[in-house]
Scaffold this active site. Sequence first.
Site, PDB file in Angstrom:
ATOM      1  CB  THR A 128      -1.000   0.090   1.180  1.00 40.00           C
ATOM      2  OG1 THR A 128      -1.537   1.425   1.213  1.00 40.00           O
ATOM      3  CG2 THR A 128      -0.393  -0.221   2.540  1.00 40.00           C
ATOM      4  CG  ASP A 147      -2.816   4.662   1.922  1.00 41.84           C
ATOM      5  OD1 ASP A 147      -2.468   5.357   0.963  1.00 41.84           O
ATOM      6  OD2 ASP A 147      -3.992   4.291   2.115  1.00 41.84           O
ATOM      7  NE  ARG A 155      -8.271   4.157   2.478  1.00 46.89           N
ATOM      8  CZ  ARG A 155      -9.118   4.205   1.458  1.00 46.89           C
ATOM      9  NH1 ARG A 155      -9.934   5.226   1.339  1.00 46.89           N
ATOM     10  NH2 ARG A 155      -9.142   3.252   0.556  1.00 46.89           N
TER      11      ARG A 155
HETATM   12  O1  F6P Z   1      -5.526   2.861  -0.117  1.00 46.73           O
HETATM   13  C1  F6P Z   1      -4.705   3.396  -1.072  1.00 46.73           C
HETATM   14  C2  F6P Z   1      -5.289   4.661  -1.620  1.00 46.73           C
HETATM   15  O2  F6P Z   1      -4.459   5.057  -2.673  1.00 46.73           O
HETATM   16  C3  F6P Z   1      -5.499   5.795  -0.604  1.00 46.73           C
HETATM   17  O3  F6P Z   1      -4.362   6.547  -0.369  1.00 46.73           O
HETATM   18  C4  F6P Z   1      -6.585   6.589  -1.256  1.00 46.73           C
HETATM   19  O4  F6P Z   1      -7.360   7.290  -0.321  1.00 46.73           O
HETATM   20  C5  F6P Z   1      -7.393   5.547  -1.915  1.00 46.73           C
HETATM   21  O5  F6P Z   1      -6.552   4.449  -2.185  1.00 46.73           O
HETATM   22  C6  F6P Z   1      -8.049   6.005  -3.180  1.00 46.73           C
HETATM   23  O6  F6P Z   1      -8.817   4.988  -3.657  1.00 46.73           O
HETATM   24  P1  F6P Z   1      -9.534   4.884  -5.062  1.00 46.73           P
HETATM   25  O7  F6P Z   1      -8.601   4.171  -5.945  1.00 46.73           O
HETATM   26  O8  F6P Z   1     -10.723   4.048  -4.784  1.00 46.73           O
HETATM   27  O9  F6P Z   1      -9.816   6.272  -5.500  1.00 46.73           O
END
Ligand code: F6P
Length: 409
Positions: free
Chosen positions: A141, A143, A189
């Site tokens: 991840t 994150d 997040r």
């Molecule tokens: O969980 C990884 C992430 O990139 C977060 O940092 C972000 O909030 C989210 O995914 C965004 O998700 P999506 O691809 O659903 O827009």
Amino acid sequence: MVGNIIVGQSGGPTAVINSSLVGVFQTAKDRGAVKAYGMLHGIQGLLEGKYIDLEDHIKSDLDIELLKRTPSAYLGSCRYKLPEIGENDEVYNRIFETLYRLGIKGFFYIGGNDSMDTIRKLSDYGEMIGANIAFMGVPKTIDNDLAVTDHTPGFGSAAKYIGSTVKEVIRDGRVFDANMVTIIEIMGRNAGWLTGASALARGEDCDGPDMIYLPEIPMDVGDFLQRIGELQKNKKAIVVAVSEGMKLADGRYVCELTDTVAFVDAFGHRSLTGTARYLADQVARRYGCKTRAIEFNTLQRCSAHMASRVDITEAFQVGGAAVKAAFEGETAKMVVLKRLSQDPYQCATETYDIHEIANVEKTVPPEWIDEDNKYVTPEFLNYVRPLIQAELSPIMVSGLPRHLYYDLK
Ligand code: F6P
């Protein structure tokens, strides 16, 4: 372990998640797995009977090298929440019937927090019914919010992109002899690891961002505006990095103050967007100067041309380590990275009980946040710096990076 394996990718992609896929695939074949399957769109696709035989798709060393340099998830991804055990047996029956039919002995899931929740549930269910299948989590991840592991593959490359791009934005912001405030919104997040990485831009040839707002500390918008006014007394071009997950003292996300229509996924995560735009508008209203709101958005997780070689290598290693552990009889674990030394940087892989990892969110420790100056500390930067080192250049064809992709439609 004699038998077949299956691997899936889940959650938000990264620039190096496919390197983990290759790590699983190659190690499984080296260790004698008969078939290596890939589930399409993770567990959600498997439930619909969607999978491929990876050997039909990864056919050569060149394919492996291309895949290591291809961003996004080759197999597609999902954000599918499995029911709690006992809530809906039908879902588990369908999954295990497919696994039995394919002769699966090892199940590998490359993902973040929510994906580790899937491994936890499947391994618990498998144990309950005596399935004799190893379930292993492979960390991924941008994150960097997974517990126990020193860091997560995907983070280093996103941090490298963020540090470099913030630096370039700061350069650009200096050209006009006029007041200008740029707010850069960064993913992550509720964890500020990526936003903190914007401080990497600071060095001999760059001041770095003027302020960095991490989601670990609630935001006071009035105080933020006041600080911008103070900074403007001495400087014309101000650059501020903010997390997409900034919250107010009352617990609402700053982006909830906008009228953006938010999508909420199966895990209850709201799509976070609009913080930078909101703050830039507030600045423009108060000070009447030019502002820009820049959302790095998906760019920070798919910029494989700016990937860290350390990150690509570790992503491959955690995939391989998961297979090795499963072949040696382990299950219900996630591979974790353990930093052995800082200089020279060395990291080893271990495995850890999935129950201690799933659904735990690792945020930036308070001692690494300089709350008053709105910055991260030198210790934070010492932690991140080794993870962004070195490059693995894309294989260029006609001036652009070449990718290996599966046509997911
Ligand atoms: O969980 C990884 C992430 O990139 C977060 O940092 C972000 O909030 C989210 O995914 C965004 O998700 P999506 O691809 O659903 O827009």
